[in-house]
Design a protein around this motif. Structure first.
Motif, short mmCIF file in Angstrom:
data_model
loop_
_atom_site.label_atom_id
_atom_site.label_comp_id
_atom_site.label_asym_id
_atom_site.label_seq_id
_atom_site.Cartn_x
_atom_site.Cartn_y
_atom_site.Cartn_z
N LEU A 130 0.83 -1.20 0.00
CA LEU A 130 0.00 0.00 0.00
C LEU A 130 0.87 1.25 0.00
O LEU A 130 0.61 2.20 -0.76
CB LEU A 130 -0.91 0.00 1.23
N ASP A 131 1.92 1.24 0.85
CA ASP A 131 2.77 2.42 0.96
C ASP A 131 3.67 2.61 -0.25
O ASP A 131 3.74 3.71 -0.82
CB ASP A 131 3.64 2.33 2.23
N THR A 132 4.39 1.55 -0.63
CA THR A 132 5.40 1.71 -1.67
C THR A 132 4.81 1.61 -3.08
O THR A 132 5.03 2.50 -3.91
CB THR A 132 6.49 0.63 -1.51
N VAL A 133 4.07 0.53 -3.35
CA VAL A 133 3.60 0.31 -4.71
C VAL A 133 2.43 1.23 -5.06
O VAL A 133 2.43 1.88 -6.10
CB VAL A 133 3.21 -1.17 -4.91
N LEU A 134 1.44 1.28 -4.16
CA LEU A 134 0.24 2.05 -4.49
C LEU A 134 0.42 3.55 -4.23
O LEU A 134 0.31 4.37 -5.15
CB LEU A 134 -0.95 1.51 -3.70
N LEU A 135 0.72 3.93 -2.98
CA LEU A 135 0.80 5.35 -2.66
C LEU A 135 2.01 6.02 -3.32
O LEU A 135 1.87 7.05 -3.98
CB LEU A 135 0.85 5.54 -1.14
N MET A 136 3.20 5.44 -3.11
CA MET A 136 4.38 6.01 -3.74
C MET A 136 4.30 5.90 -5.26
O MET A 136 4.72 6.82 -5.98
CB MET A 136 5.64 5.29 -3.24
N GLY A 137 3.75 4.79 -5.74
CA GLY A 137 3.61 4.63 -7.18
C GLY A 137 2.68 5.66 -7.79
O GLY A 137 2.96 6.23 -8.85
N THR A 138 1.57 5.93 -7.10
CA THR A 138 0.63 6.93 -7.60
C THR A 138 1.26 8.31 -7.60
O THR A 138 1.14 9.07 -8.58
CB THR A 138 -0.64 6.95 -6.72
N ALA A 139 1.93 8.65 -6.50
CA ALA A 139 2.57 9.97 -6.41
C ALA A 139 3.68 10.11 -7.45
O ALA A 139 3.83 11.17 -8.07
CB ALA A 139 3.12 10.18 -5.01
N GLY A 140 4.46 9.05 -7.64
CA GLY A 140 5.53 9.10 -8.61
C GLY A 140 5.02 9.19 -10.04
O GLY A 140 5.58 9.91 -10.87
N SER A 141 3.96 8.46 -10.32
CA SER A 141 3.38 8.48 -11.67
C SER A 141 2.80 9.84 -12.01
O SER A 141 2.68 10.21 -13.19
CB SER A 141 2.30 7.41 -11.79
N ALA A 142 2.42 10.59 -10.97
CA ALA A 142 1.86 11.93 -11.20
C ALA A 142 2.94 12.94 -11.58
O ALA A 142 2.62 14.04 -12.06
CB ALA A 142 1.12 12.40 -9.95
N GLN A 143 4.22 12.60 -11.35
CA GLN A 143 5.31 13.49 -11.71
C GLN A 143 5.54 13.45 -13.22
O GLN A 143 5.26 12.45 -13.88
CB GLN A 143 6.60 13.07 -10.99
N PRO A 144 6.03 14.54 -13.79
CA PRO A 144 6.41 14.49 -15.20
C PRO A 144 7.42 13.38 -15.45
O PRO A 144 8.26 13.08 -14.61
CB PRO A 144 7.04 15.88 -15.45
N ALA A 145 7.34 12.76 -16.61
CA ALA A 145 8.16 11.59 -16.90
C ALA A 145 9.65 11.86 -16.75
O ALA A 145 10.40 10.98 -16.30
CB ALA A 145 7.85 11.09 -18.31
#
Length: 210
Positions: A130-145
């Protein structure tokens, strides 16, 4: 350059905020740090596992795991069983307070067993995903590539810094843990927290099924 720094600090801050919560993995690293048993390999394993899971999340796999309730169920049940077993083991150590009193002693647990326990605390805990894959993944994916690597780097460094500080900084508490009572209190806290976490995982499964 400003965007890279912002992404780096965002990843570092978010990762630090998520990882500092008291949990099974942190308590295990703390206890091994107090005993000075295989601290380096354990810190390296925990940091590397976080880095891998964050990379997976930012890469978009987090959405797939979030859509797989069967996988979440298996992780929850497996994690609850392991946490329950470890919690009972910690409480049983209360009957033998002399064990582990000498905090500088080594050899209590082999490297293989220590890493196996670390892997279980890491990968059998649904909250890790939940913390790394989902939350961090969502936040990271929201960053410009073009700045996502900076986000991942910041998040990974926060993880390594936390586990290194927890594992190696634990020795600062060694004067306190030369007292058998301190070890008994630590094992009591570990046992109660592990059993509480196990119960919460079971409750979450029952709640979803209900």
């Amino acid at each position: 350059m400003t965007q890279l720094l912002t992404a780096f600090l965002t990843g570092f801050g978010l990762s630090a905020a998520l990882i500092m919560a008291i949990g099974a993995q942190n308590l295990f690293v703390l206890r091994q740090g107090l005993r000075r048993e295989h601290v380096g390999p354990i810190v390296l394993f925990c940091g590397s596992a976080d880095a891998l899971l964050i990379l997976i999340g930012v890469g978009g796999v987090g959405a797939l795991i979030g859509a797989a309730p069967g996988l979440t169920l298996l992780l929850s049940l497996g994690g609850a069983a392991f946490l329950g077993w470890y919690g009972v083991a910690a409480l049983r150590r209360l009957a033998a307070p002399a064990t582990g009193v000498t905090v500088t002693a080594a050899g209590g647990v082999t490297l293989r067993r220590a890493l196996a326990a670390t892997a279980a605390f890491t990968f059998l805990n649904p909250h890790v995903y939940l913390d790394t894959v989902l939350l961090m993944g969502t936040a990271g994916s929201a960053q410009p590539a073009d700045v996502r690597p900076a986000f991942v780097l910041g998040a990974t460094l926060a993880s390594f810094a936390w586990f290194a500080g927890l594992g190696y900084g634990a020795r600062l508490l060694q004067p306190l843990f030369r007292r058998p009572l301190a070890w008994r209190l630590l094992d009591l806290a570990i046992g109660m927290i592990m059993l509480t976490l196990a119960a919460s995982l079971v409750a979450s499964v029952v709640g979803r099924d209900g």
